[in-house]
Write an enzyme that holds these catalytic residues in place. Sequence first.
Site, mmCIF file in Angstrom:
data_model
loop_
_atom_site.group_PDB
_atom_site.id
_atom_site.type_symbol
_atom_site.label_atom_id
_atom_site.label_comp_id
_atom_site.label_asym_id
_atom_site.label_seq_id
_atom_site.Cartn_x
_atom_site.Cartn_y
_atom_site.Cartn_z
ATOM 1 N N TYR A 157 -1.727 4.642 -6.049
ATOM 2 C CA TYR A 157 -2.966 5.298 -5.588
ATOM 3 C C TYR A 157 -3.313 6.478 -6.471
ATOM 4 O O TYR A 157 -2.419 7.109 -6.995
ATOM 5 C CB TYR A 157 -2.775 5.772 -4.139
ATOM 6 C CG TYR A 157 -2.932 4.649 -3.179
ATOM 7 C CD1 TYR A 157 -4.176 4.336 -2.657
ATOM 8 C CD2 TYR A 157 -1.846 3.859 -2.831
ATOM 9 C CE1 TYR A 157 -4.327 3.274 -1.775
ATOM 10 C CE2 TYR A 157 -1.998 2.790 -1.962
ATOM 11 C CZ TYR A 157 -3.242 2.510 -1.437
ATOM 12 O OH TYR A 157 -3.405 1.468 -0.583
ATOM 13 N N HIS A 206 -10.381 -3.295 7.568
ATOM 14 C CA HIS A 206 -11.116 -4.211 6.691
ATOM 15 C C HIS A 206 -11.389 -5.570 7.350
ATOM 16 O O HIS A 206 -12.313 -6.271 6.949
ATOM 17 C CB HIS A 206 -10.333 -4.457 5.398
ATOM 18 C CG HIS A 206 -10.167 -3.235 4.548
ATOM 19 N ND1 HIS A 206 -11.225 -2.567 3.983
ATOM 20 C CD2 HIS A 206 -9.049 -2.548 4.169
ATOM 21 C CE1 HIS A 206 -10.774 -1.528 3.280
ATOM 22 N NE2 HIS A 206 -9.465 -1.496 3.389
ATOM 23 N N HIS A 252 -3.378 -4.309 2.389
ATOM 24 C CA HIS A 252 -4.783 -3.910 2.402
ATOM 25 C C HIS A 252 -5.148 -3.094 3.627
ATOM 26 O O HIS A 252 -5.668 -1.996 3.487
ATOM 27 C CB HIS A 252 -5.700 -5.123 2.244
ATOM 28 C CG HIS A 252 -7.106 -4.764 1.839
ATOM 29 N ND1 HIS A 252 -7.386 -3.866 0.824
ATOM 30 C CD2 HIS A 252 -8.318 -5.200 2.291
ATOM 31 C CE1 HIS A 252 -8.706 -3.761 0.688
ATOM 32 N NE2 HIS A 252 -9.291 -4.549 1.558
ATOM 33 N N ASP A 253 -4.962 -3.633 4.834
ATOM 34 C CA ASP A 253 -5.132 -2.791 6.029
ATOM 35 C C ASP A 253 -3.845 -2.003 6.220
ATOM 36 O O ASP A 253 -2.751 -2.585 6.209
ATOM 37 C CB ASP A 253 -5.455 -3.647 7.257
ATOM 38 C CG ASP A 253 -6.958 -3.881 7.397
ATOM 39 O OD1 ASP A 253 -7.738 -2.991 6.960
ATOM 40 O OD2 ASP A 253 -7.357 -4.940 7.911
ATOM 41 N N HIS A 254 -3.998 -0.673 6.378
ATOM 42 C CA HIS A 254 -2.821 0.197 6.420
ATOM 43 C C HIS A 254 -2.210 0.196 7.817
ATOM 44 O O HIS A 254 -2.377 1.140 8.592
ATOM 45 C CB HIS A 254 -3.189 1.615 5.978
ATOM 46 C CG HIS A 254 -3.548 1.691 4.521
ATOM 47 N ND1 HIS A 254 -3.601 2.877 3.825
ATOM 48 C CD2 HIS A 254 -3.828 0.715 3.624
ATOM 49 C CE1 HIS A 254 -3.922 2.632 2.551
ATOM 50 N NE2 HIS A 254 -4.079 1.325 2.423
ATOM 51 N N ASP A 262 -1.716 -2.754 -3.944
ATOM 52 C CA ASP A 262 -2.082 -1.339 -3.921
ATOM 53 C C ASP A 262 -0.800 -0.558 -4.184
ATOM 54 O O ASP A 262 -0.309 0.209 -3.361
ATOM 55 C CB ASP A 262 -2.787 -0.924 -2.621
ATOM 56 C CG ASP A 262 -4.277 -1.252 -2.662
ATOM 57 O OD1 ASP A 262 -4.732 -1.857 -3.660
ATOM 58 O OD2 ASP A 262 -4.992 -0.910 -1.700
ATOM 59 N N ASP A 276 0.836 -1.204 0.000
ATOM 60 C CA ASP A 276 0.000 0.000 0.000
ATOM 61 C C ASP A 276 0.874 1.258 0.000
ATOM 62 O O ASP A 276 0.945 1.962 0.993
ATOM 63 C CB ASP A 276 -0.940 -0.029 1.231
ATOM 64 C CG ASP A 276 -1.754 -1.312 1.294
ATOM 65 O OD1 ASP A 276 -2.888 -1.327 0.826
ATOM 66 O OD2 ASP A 276 -1.209 -2.340 1.784
#
Length: 324
Positions: free
Chosen positions: A78, A216, A242-244, A75, A42
């Site tokens: 962005y 999430h 996915h989860d930051h 990710d 991410d």
Amino acid sequence: MGLFVFFATITLCLVVDSSAVLERFEEAPKPDGSLSFLVIGDWGRGGAYNQSQVAVQMGVIGEQLDIDFVISTGDNFYDDGLRGIDDAAFNYSFTKIYTAPSLQKPWYNVLGNHDYRGDVEAQLSPVLTNLDKRWVCLRSYVVNAEVAEFFFVDTTPFVGKYFTEPEDHVYDWSGIGPREQYISNILEDVDLALRESNAKWKIVVGHHAIRSAGHHGDTKELVNQLLPILEANNIDLFINGHDHCLQHISSLDSGIQFLTSGGGFKAWKGDVKWWVPEEMKLYHDGQGFMSVKITQTQVDIAFYDVFGNVLHKWNTSKQLSSTL
Ligand SMILES: *[C@@H]1O[C@H](CO)[C@@H](O)[C@H](O)[C@H]1NC(C)=O
Ligand SMILES: *[C@@H]1O[C@H](CO)[C@@H](O)[C@H](O)[C@H]1NC(C)=O
Ligand SMILES: *[C@@H]1O[C@H](CO)[C@@H](O)[C@H](O)[C@H]1NC(C)=O
């Protein structure tokens, strides 16, 4: 006897043929058989929200550990992936950010949901690898590094809500074909590749979490469909973004360590749910990354914050065995 040899040959051919389904890459470990790498997720934000600071610290730790490669849990760009193969974001969010000498190694990437909001084929294109030779990105594939084997899984198409409630986001599902078929092919291919693996350590990488206390949370489709295969094949680590945040959940039900490295740029402060304390080894709601060192007998994991400070260390070992 002749008949037996005939059937044995047929079986072998079938096995060899079908295992060629997932594309494979070879990574030579160091002369002593060990391997080390960093994991970031991410991240692609043109350096903003501390992406550049995290990159600098990755360079420092990468040098200390003499890393062999970097894994990206997706990710990558962005907000909406890349617009095409000529999108300048590839340069200003990747090439010009991860400039440290230690990071000039292969980058093994998976796609995240934000990548699917752009031109997916662009991230998969060899044109990008020509622009920056570090770039390796496929949907699902295998990297064999002798002491460990890595199974990269394209998790985004598993998530039903991207299809049923696309909100205001547009996803690029071209190249997927019928979704059910795509998912069942992945599950079959990953299961087969895991069953055939002789590697001492088996590591599965995807964008979405199977277990997470973050925003999430667990991805129910992966819990239902992928996790049983990972458990049946005794994998060691499942690594996602996915989860930051940075997170280590040590499962009490199986031997699997669930590791989230999703702190490449903007972290989600305070966005954490309750989790069984015996399983939760680390939850850090700030930016950072993870390192892994692997030998025949030991895996060492460490998580670092935006300043390069170690937040958490963990290790596990296996007997040295001569049998495969
Ligand atoms: C960058 O990191 C510093 C140090 O942790 C923090 O104070 C700051 O809020 C971060 N900036 C952003 C935009 O997240
Ligand atoms: C990448 O960006 C730098 C400036 O940050 C620029 O000098 C260089 O020409 C760009 N490269 C490409 C291929 O666009
Ligand atoms: C492994 O972790 C334990 C703590 O759980 C620690 O005591 C030990 O020193 C570590 N071993 C190595 C080789 O780092």
